[in-house]
Scaffold this motif. Sequence first.
Motif, PDB file in Angstrom:
ATOM      1  N   ASP A  26      -1.520 -12.105   1.459  1.00 55.46           N
ATOM      2  CA  ASP A  26      -0.571 -11.211   0.788  1.00 55.46           C
ATOM      3  C   ASP A  26      -1.201 -10.586  -0.453  1.00 55.46           C
ATOM      4  N   ILE A  27      -1.905 -11.411  -1.205  1.00 54.42           N
ATOM      5  CA  ILE A  27      -2.544 -10.922  -2.428  1.00 54.42           C
ATOM      6  C   ILE A  27      -3.628  -9.900  -2.083  1.00 54.42           C
ATOM      7  N   ILE A  28      -4.430 -10.185  -1.082  1.00 56.82           N
ATOM      8  CA  ILE A  28      -5.479  -9.250  -0.678  1.00 56.82           C
ATOM      9  C   ILE A  28      -4.871  -7.920  -0.246  1.00 56.82           C
ATOM     10  N   GLU A  29      -3.797  -7.960   0.559  1.00 58.96           N
ATOM     11  CA  GLU A  29      -3.125  -6.724   0.981  1.00 58.96           C
ATOM     12  C   GLU A  29      -2.667  -5.913  -0.223  1.00 58.96           C
ATOM     13  N   ARG A  30      -2.050  -6.594  -1.189  1.00 62.53           N
ATOM     14  CA  ARG A  30      -1.512  -5.892  -2.351  1.00 62.53           C
ATOM     15  C   ARG A  30      -2.623  -5.326  -3.235  1.00 62.53           C
ATOM     16  N   VAL A  31      -3.697  -6.083  -3.441  1.00 63.94           N
ATOM     17  CA  VAL A  31      -4.815  -5.602  -4.259  1.00 63.94           C
ATOM     18  C   VAL A  31      -5.445  -4.375  -3.615  1.00 63.94           C
ATOM     19  N   VAL A  32      -5.659  -4.406  -2.310  1.00 67.16           N
ATOM     20  CA  VAL A  32      -6.265  -3.261  -1.623  1.00 67.16           C
ATOM     21  C   VAL A  32      -5.338  -2.056  -1.684  1.00 67.16           C
ATOM     22  N   LYS A  33      -4.045  -2.285  -1.466  1.00 67.15           N
ATOM     23  CA  LYS A  33      -3.098  -1.173  -1.498  1.00 67.15           C
ATOM     24  C   LYS A  33      -3.028  -0.546  -2.894  1.00 67.15           C
ATOM     25  N   GLU A  34      -2.957  -1.386  -3.928  1.00 61.93           N
ATOM     26  CA  GLU A  34      -2.872  -0.859  -5.290  1.00 61.93           C
ATOM     27  C   GLU A  34      -4.213  -0.311  -5.776  1.00 61.93           C
ATOM     28  N   GLY A  35      -5.295  -0.999  -5.440  1.00 63.44           N
ATOM     29  CA  GLY A  35      -6.607  -0.592  -5.936  1.00 63.44           C
ATOM     30  C   GLY A  35      -7.205   0.595  -5.200  1.00 63.44           C
ATOM     31  N   LEU A  36      -7.053   0.632  -3.891  1.00 61.19           N
ATOM     32  CA  LEU A  36      -7.647   1.703  -3.094  1.00 61.19           C
ATOM     33  C   LEU A  36      -6.626   2.699  -2.563  1.00 61.19           C
ATOM     34  N   GLY A  37      -5.358   2.323  -2.680  1.00 58.98           N
ATOM     35  CA  GLY A  37      -4.300   3.210  -2.202  1.00 58.98           C
ATOM     36  C   GLY A  37      -4.195   3.285  -0.692  1.00 58.98           C
ATOM     37  N   ILE A  38      -4.625   2.233  -0.006  1.00 62.18           N
ATOM     38  CA  ILE A  38      -4.558   2.234   1.451  1.00 62.18           C
ATOM     39  C   ILE A  38      -3.897   0.956   1.952  1.00 62.18           C
ATOM     40  N   PRO A  39      -3.197   1.055   3.071  1.00 64.97           N
ATOM     41  CA  PRO A  39      -2.633  -0.167   3.658  1.00 64.97           C
ATOM     42  C   PRO A  39      -3.727  -0.929   4.410  1.00 64.97           C
ATOM     43  N   LEU A  40      -3.700  -2.231   4.324  1.00 73.80           N
ATOM     44  CA  LEU A  40      -4.659  -3.072   5.022  1.00 73.80           C
ATOM     45  C   LEU A  40      -3.870  -4.083   5.845  1.00 73.80           C
ATOM     46  N   GLN A  41      -4.073  -4.076   7.141  1.00 78.25           N
ATOM     47  CA  GLN A  41      -3.347  -4.974   8.037  1.00 78.25           C
ATOM     48  C   GLN A  41      -4.097  -6.297   8.165  1.00 78.25           C
ATOM     49  N   THR A  42      -3.892  -7.185   7.204  1.00 82.83           N
ATOM     50  CA  THR A  42      -4.651  -8.434   7.195  1.00 82.83           C
ATOM     51  C   THR A  42      -4.289  -9.340   8.362  1.00 82.83           C
TER      52      THR A  42
END
Length: 130
Positions: A26-42
């Motif tokens: 969950d944390i990785i998804e949120r960091v990638v979404k906020e940091g890179l502005g992209i959704p990541l389907q972990t």
Amino acid sequence: MQDALDIINSEEIRNYFGGRRQTLWDIIERVVKEGLGIPLQTEAIKTLAIQGNRVFEWIAEFDERTVTSEQFNEFRKAAEAWIISQASLSSGQLALAPSSRLSAHSQTTPSNNGRGLAGAGSVDNDFDDW
């Protein structure tokens, strides 16, 4: 890798990204979404890693003389799960910004250091079985 996991597991990071109840994924998804502005389907990436590892382990330990139908069905299920997850990522669900293209392959090549897959569903440390 261990340093990165230690950072993600730190109290400050967990609290900032929603408290102790969030998993590493969950944390990785949120960091990638906020940091890179992209959704990541972990979840799909995690399935690729875990089920792909099961397929490789089964192939590595294959002995035609001792394989049971149950063992083959477990192999088949792992292969099917891997194929479905790969297709979901390949079909654009891992939509990355043009300037930050990432290879799905580079994200799905874990090493389990011979520890197997015990605890694959663990919430406390999702990376124990890599």
